[in-house]
Design an enzyme around this catalytic site. Structure first.
Site, short mmCIF file in Angstrom:
data_model
loop_
_atom_site.label_atom_id
_atom_site.label_comp_id
_atom_site.label_asym_id
_atom_site.label_seq_id
_atom_site.Cartn_x
_atom_site.Cartn_y
_atom_site.Cartn_z
N ASP A 1 1.01 -1.27 -0.02
CA ASP A 1 -0.05 0.10 0.09
C ASP A 1 0.85 1.07 0.19
O ASP A 1 1.99 1.02 0.36
CB ASP A 1 -0.86 0.00 1.22
CG ASP A 1 -2.11 0.97 1.06
OD1 ASP A 1 -2.15 1.73 0.13
OD2 ASP A 1 -3.14 0.63 1.70
C1 NOJ Z 1 -4.00 3.86 0.16
C2 NOJ Z 1 -5.33 3.10 0.53
O1 NOJ Z 1 -4.93 2.41 1.58
C3 NOJ Z 1 -5.46 1.92 -0.73
O2 NOJ Z 1 -6.59 1.26 -0.47
C4 NOJ Z 1 -5.20 2.45 -2.25
O3 NOJ Z 1 -5.44 1.81 -3.15
C5 NOJ Z 1 -3.99 3.26 -2.19
N1 NOJ Z 1 -4.01 4.24 -1.26
C6 NOJ Z 1 -3.71 3.88 -3.75
O4 NOJ Z 1 -4.38 4.96 -3.87
#
Ligand code: NOJ
Length: 755
Positions: free
Chosen positions: A288
């Protein structure tokens, strides 16, 4: 001269890649062999820098100017971009990657398309309330068709974190609390996103996230610590991920949270042992956003170099947003901290995804985007899904459906005409201007004259009571009141957590005032989480829970309000009486001291002189008691169903046996409707304590008034087994089985398992 040589070299490489493509679809083993051969051949040509490049994903805003981005692509410094927008730009950069980088490896463009791209469907928690995998699959197919039309070939969905905490803003993105329901939907979502043929231009890579345990963030504060026992992990939290893997999800995302002391982006147990070794997953793991670097803040790594080391050792193939891989992997290799095999394995996982998606053969997108978004069919489906996501929570004196011939109706409240709010969280590309709001749809149906609209509160947190008098006036001159309550979209989603989960602003006070008019009062909730709505539920004559229903929420709600369709949604989460009751989920344990009405005294009934032992010594709250506001699986409709005739094919089975369970449902009301019949079991005694109920199956059945239908279920070993702290077992003993309309009721039967 050098340039000509490079171009020739590129042509050769492209030709070589193309010639290796598995054109004839042979047996799965042969196909796999061809794929691996192709991956290895390409890997063998790659320099260390090119490999590390593939392992990095970046947001273009973090790279610099357009020229900087182009140069980075030319040099193969990134394997993927997220949030790069515009079909033309995608094609331009892809052209540089394919034609000007040394090996011509295509980029993969990613974006969060969580519940629709332009056509926005209900928030995933709302979709989960439909309990309908077919319509959910189609919703995700449509999202993929729309997103791929502008070059997005990878989306960070489905989000399949189990959660018990409505304070956590990301409950909106989840499928709720139940591992079985979430697994059914997880499969549907992956299949919808990826389509039937991965090489189809509309197919998009899915990403099962957030692996794993993120939904258990302490106190519902996003990004927080999680403690999850291995049995809870395996019996509950991992289930939808396993379903995603089985459905062929091309990628997984490691999460932000620290799980039992080890951040999940550096967690060898979950990533390497479970995902790779036990499940044999051959897809790609992306971290993430900056979660690799954040292992420093967690106190798990001293610096970025150690963060890169721990992430690659654990099995993160591609790093999103932070730069620990690009800056430190080469040194870690040179210093002997990691073996080249670790890097090669990560790159292979990435190349495999790009090859499977057909990106080498078809790197570009057709520039005909306009035709593929927001078309009639997509909007109609958004309306269907929104309609099926609506749950009828109360319907006293058959207040609903309202008659289309009603003389006048007062439409009141902050969510009646809130086009952005109804789209919900995680909407980057959908636009408020495309939303059809409830007020528009109701006016379309009844005509302007019959509708007395008084927004009164301008947004959900509005405390201004100065327009209450006008609202009451509108109510008084109408035959019924429909109040659109809820939350603004910004109050749920990532980082949007609440300590209290009541209705914000002065909404409850306004409802109290409207109640005083004595007019039939219908409440429609449009929110990103299950709110604590006990007080409002008591005041209302009828209540619909419509979540944030997306682009077509207005017409969908209107369809239900005026009886064009009978509601069929069921709650995918337990509704609590107040935040202090959290966590409260239906598959809880019995405890050594379960409470009951006999054992519980409400706090207001305890006299000052009461002796201590008058209070029951049982597991309850003096104020909330021991039951939730509404149970998981709950949902009414415009008719009544009666369950009868529970039959079990056997009283006794062996540990690998199976059993058939059936019941008859009669529609005892006046109109046709759909019931979602649910089957729960309880394993009474286990080598570790077992939940009081577990959903193991459900089925949808549409029944005409006065008619009956038989519902049939089959329980097999897979439904009866569990992880007992050491291994997966089916244990001999007594079991309860229920078939009914929700997790709190049902016909009861028993069976035994013998060794
Ligand atoms: C953070 C989020 O937790 C995740 O769900 C998301 O896909 C990513 N950022 C990318 O934007």
């Amino acid at each position: 001269m050098i340039r000509i040589y490079k171009i020739l070299q590129r042509i050769f490489v492209i030709a070589l890649i193309t010639s290796c493509s598995p054109e004839i679809k042979e047996t799965p083993d042969q196909g796999k062999h061809e794929l691996e051969k192709r991956v290895t051949e390409l890997l063998n040509k790659m320099s260390l820098d090119e490999k590390i490049g593939q392992m990095s994903q970046i947001d273009p805003g973090m790279v610099g100017s357009d020229e900087d981005i182009e140069q980075a692509v030319r040099e193969g410094r990134y394997g993927s971009f997220l949030n790069l927008l515009g079909a033309e730009r995608v094609n331009e950069l892809q052209k540089i990657a394919v034609e000007e980088s040394r090996l011509g490896i295509p980029l993969i463009f990613a974006r969060d398309v969580i519940h629709g791209f332009k056509t926005i469907f209900p928030i995933p928690l709302g979709m989960a309330a439909s309990w309908n995998p077919e319509i959910v699959k189609k919703a995700f197919r449509i999202s993929a068709i729309e997103a791929s039309s502008v070059g997005i070939k990878w989306t960070f969905a489905p989000m399949i974190d189990i959660t018990w905490d409505p304070r956590w803003g990301r409950i909106a993105e989840s499928c709720g609390e139940d591992p079985y329901l979430a697994s059914v939907l997880s499969k549907a979502m992956v299949e919808g996103i990826q389509g039937e043929d991965l090489t189809d231009p509309t197919s998009v890579a899915a990403c099962a996230k957030h692996y794993v345990g993120y939904g258990f963030s302490e106190a519902g504060r996003d990004y927080n610590t999680t403690y999850i026992s291995e049995s809870l992990l395996r019996n509950v939290v991992l289930k939808p991920f396993k379903a995603a893997q089985k459905a062929g999800a091309l990628t997984f995302m490691s999460a932000f949270n620290d799980l039992n002391g080890v951040p999940t982006s550096g967690n060898k147990f979950t990533l390497r042992q479970i995902l790779r070794n036990e499940w044999n997953y051959d897809g790609m793991v992306v971290s993430d956003w900056a979660s690799v670097e954040e292992m420093i803040s967690h106190g798990f790594c001293a610096d970025k170099k150690e963060a890169a080391l721990k992430a690659i050792q654990a099995g993160v193939d591609m790093e999103m947003a932070s730069d620990t891989y690009s800056n430190h992997i080469a040194d870690l290799l040179a210093e002997g901290e990691i073996d080249i095999k670790l890097i090669d394995e990560a790159v292979k996982n990435i190349l495999r995804v790009k090859i499977k998606l057909g990106l080498f053969e078809n790197p570009y997108i057709e520039l005909k985007a306009g035709q593929k978004i927001l078309n009639k069919e997509f909007l109609a489906h958004a309306q269907t899904v929104a309609r099926e996501s609506i749950v009828l929570l109360k319907n006293e004196k058959k207040t609903l459906p309202l008659s289309e011939d009603i003389k006048s109706v007062a439409v009141i409240g902050p969510l009646a005409d809130a086009p952005r709010d109804q789209l919900g969280t995680w909407v980057f590309d959908g636009e408020a201007k495309h939303s059809v709001t409830p007020i528009t749809a109701i006016k379309q149906l009844l005509g302007d004259k019959k509708v007395n609209y008084a927004q009164t509160l301008k947004f959900s947190r509005d405390e201004d009571k100065s327009r209450f008098a006008k609202a009451k006036l509108a109510a008084k001159k109408s035959d019924a009141i429909v109040f659109f309550a809820g939350e603004e979209w910004i109050l749920s989603g990532e980082g949007q957590c609440r300590g209290e989960i009541n209705l914000p602003g002065a909404q409850t006070e306004l409802i109290e005032e409207l109640k005083k008019t004595g007019k039939p009062l219908v409440l429609v909730f449009m929110a990103g989480r299950p709110l604590a709505i006990g007080k409002e539920l008591t005041m209302a004559d009828a209540v619909l829970y419509a979540w944030h229903g997306g682009t077509m929420a207005g017409p969908a709600i209107t369809d239900i309000l005026f009886g064009k369709y009978a509601p069929s949604g069921k709650l995918p989460v337990t509704f609590v009486k107040g935040a202090g009751q959290i966590p409260f989920y239906y598959y809880r344990k019995n405890t050594g001291r379960p409470s009951s009405n006999k054992h519980w005294t409400h706090i207001d009934d305890i006299s000052v002189e009461n002796p201590q032992n008058s209070l029951g010594y049982k597991s309850h709250h003096l104020d909330y008691g021991f039951t939730p506001l509404l149970p998981f699986g709950y949902g009414l409709t415009y008719t009544t169903f009666e369950y009868a005739d529970l039959k079990l094919s056997e009283d006794e089975i062996t540990t690998d046996g199976s059993i058939e369970v059936s019941a008859t449902i009669t529609n005892t009301g006046q109109r046709e409707a759909t019931e979602i019949a649910q089957l729960y079991i309880r394993d009474r005694v286990g080598s570790i304590t077992r939940p009081v109920k577990e959903l193991k199956s459900y089925t949808r059945v549409t029944i005409k008034p006065g008619e009956k239908a038989q519902v049939k279920f089959k329980l097999t070993k897979d439904d009866l087994e569990f992880f007992n702290g050491e291994k997966i077992v089916v244990e001999a003993g007594e079991f309860d089985v229920w078939v009914g309309t929700d997790s709190d009721s049902g016909l009861h039967g028993e069976f035994s398992i013998i060794n």
